[in-house]
Design an enzyme around this catalytic site. Structure first.
Site: not given
Length: 578
Positions: A274, A303, A321, A323, A325, A405, A451
């Protein structure tokens, strides 16, 4: 009896089974030191410090002793004693003494059945005979209190159910799960490796796994461009200042790897994508006319996970991911959320996942941001779910501190739930990075940030696909779609021509030209879970035709090579699920 009460009674029985097991172990090994023994999903466990390592051969003896205790119909007796009395009672049990020291109350609860007494709040069944169908399943190591600096104890796992039929059904599911285990199939089908030489939780995709991943990624990119997204590529590391601004070093540092120093500045491996997307947003002045911006990335993040929780592709340290945004105005929020949910359901259904549950996670106590924005966002999420006529459950206070979420959890072939889609508002990062856009009124406004991950971790999703299809992928995903099997060497030339024609049309095919019997080659192709086997002999060569067998053994009519390729092309284009 409602489901909640039923589950509560089952958990109580399983907890009681753990105590029965502890009594059995102590009767067989009186010098044993015992730690904790809770009920868990499907069963129970107990941790022991024992004079010797246990082996699977010990489990039947412990089970036999447990059955004797159950048959004796011993009562579970509860009492409250002072901490000093508890210390005297458990003077020879160091793990219990440590737990007693942690108790704040002056009185502690104990339970006794037969010759066994345990430190416990309960509840338990009334008599040992109420522990019904059970089985000890495995032995594992477990650090005391989950701390790798403490002593490694021996953990005995068991399952327990209210009836033998329920237990047998469970064991059948477990056997099926073993057959579908992505770690075994990944090795058998040569899809990926996790070599110790590069460290745990880091995945290498082999060529066949790479074929599947590339196919998924190509589909993912095409659909994202169609849905109005642009695709970004961002670095794997960033300066510490970036992660300080984002708050990761404050809220998430324990999950990040130690920094490396370059030119006297600290860089961190990225745990999330992000902040980079935000920097791309801030690289230009934005107007309400530019919004919404939908930016996606197949971004690999890192991670820290303890070695004890790593599990094949399902829990790793480096993963990609899907991912994205979305930066939008408050007025655009509802339509953007609705489109994300539509997109998610479309993607999941394309891969064959038809069963899922929807969860709405709301404002926690430590939330940041304007309560009015939280209310607007939560109402938008509810509207989107309602507009799509989806049943959902509310997870009160389950949102992140920076926004509410929606989570989608899919159900796999064995009825297990797995997290895939997450759609999350963020009121924190736009504030931290001072993100703005020029509104129609000429003033600066704060954009809303969403997200969004549709399939989640690429690695975990790949593991789910392997297990969902038991390695027998639908044609469009299979790394090898056709195995060409010439009956003898004299048919090899025709096999090469068939291979070239298939590759010209994008069919992933291979030739098995080994000097082996045809039936053995067919069996090998079936074990490799290849969708179609094309057998070429004298008749097929003479007629320029192919004899086709499916991996389930079904024999298709002899057909021309052109017709076969056309049928495959349609099946691939339609992404047909068998």
């Amino acid at each position: 009896m409602n489901e909640e009460n039923k589950n509560s009674e089952l958990e109580t029985m399983r907890h009681s089974a753990a105590h029965v097991m502890a009594e059995a172990v102590l009767s067989l090994m009186p010098e044993a030191k015992f730690a904790i023994g809770p009920a868990i999903e499907d069963g129970f466990y107990y941790d022991f410090d024992l004079p010797r390592p246990l082996t699977p051969e010990d489990l039947p003896n412990i089970e036999k002793k447990m059955k004797e205790i159950i048959k004796a119909n011993l009562p579970f007796k509860h009492s409250e004693i002072t901490k000093e009395e508890a210390r005297n009672l458990f003077a020879a049990q160091p793990y219990k003494l440590e737990l007693i020291d942690d108790i704040e109350d002056d009185m502690v609860g104990i339970y006794q059945q037969g010759s066994f007494t345990d430190l416990c709040r309960g509840p338990h069944v009334r008599y040992t005979s109420q522990v019904k169908a059970f089985k000890l399943t495995s032995i594992a190591g477990a650090y005391w209190r989950g701390d790798e600096h403490n002593k490694m104890l021996q953990r005995i796992y068991g399952i327990a159910f209210t009836s033998k039929q329920d237990m047998d059904d469970y064991l059948t599911r477990i056997e099926e799960a073993k057959k579908r285990d992505h770690r075994k199939l990944g090795k058998d089908l040569d899809l990926f490796i996790i070599p110790e030489e590069i460290g745990g939780g880091l995945v290498i995709y082999t060529p066949k796994g790479g074929r599947i991943r590339t196919t998924i990624e190509d589909f993912w990119r095409k659909e994202h461009y169609t849905a109005g997204y642009e695709i970004l590529y961002t670095p794997h590391i960033g300066l510490s200042k970036l992660w300080e601004t984002s708050g990761h070093l404050g809220f998430y540092k324990e999950n990040m790897y130690s920094p490396v120093t370059i030119d006297e500045q600290e860089y961190y491996l990225k745990p999330m994508n992000c902040p980079f997307h935000i920097l791309a947003y801030k690289s230009q002045t934005r107007s309400y006319r530019n919004l919404p911006l939908r930016w996606a990335e197949l971004g690999t993040v890192y991670r820290y996970e303890r070695s004890g929780v790593l599990s094949g592709l399902m829990r790793v340290r480096g993963f990609t991911q899907d991912d994205a945004h979305i930066f939008c105005t408050p007025e655009q929020m509802n339509s953007e959320m609705s489109e994300v949910l539509r997109f998610s359901l479309f993607m999941l259904k394309t891969f064959g996942f038809k069963k899922y549950k929807v969860y709405l996670s709301t404002r926690p106590n430590d939330a940041v941001g304007d309560p009015k924005m939280w209310e607007d966002a939560q109402n938008a999420l509810r509207r989107v779910i309602d507009e799509n006529n989806l049943p959902f459950q509310v997870d009160e206070g389950g949102g992140a501190f920076y926004g509410p979420k929606i989570d989608l959890k899919i159900e796999d072939a064995l009825g297990r739930e797995w997290q895939t889609t997450t759609i999350q508002f963020d009121f924190n990062l736009p504030e931290r990075f001072d993100m703005t856009y020029a509104g129609a009124d000429g003033k600066e406004h704060r954009p809303y940030m969403i997200h969004r991950a549709l399939l989640g971790s690429w690695e975990r999703f790949f593991g789910l696909l392997i297990e969902y299809y038991a390695g027998a992928f639908p044609l469009w995903l299979s790394p090898v779609q056709v195995k060409i099997i010439p009956i003898s060497d004299k048919h090899n030339e025709h096999a090469l021509k068939a291979l070239a024609e298939m590759k010209k049309h994008g069919i992933r095919a291979e030739i098995d030209d080994r000097s082996e019997r045809m039936n053995l080659k067919i069996r090998q192709a079936q074990l490799e879970k290849i969708n179609y086997m094309v057998v070429l002999g004298d008749k097929e060569v003479a007629e320029n035709a192919v004899s086709v067998r499916k991996r389930n053994g079904e024999q298709l009519p002899t057909q021309s090579l052109a017709d076969f390729i056309a049928a495959l092309a349609t099946e691939i284009t339609d992404k047909k699920i068998e």
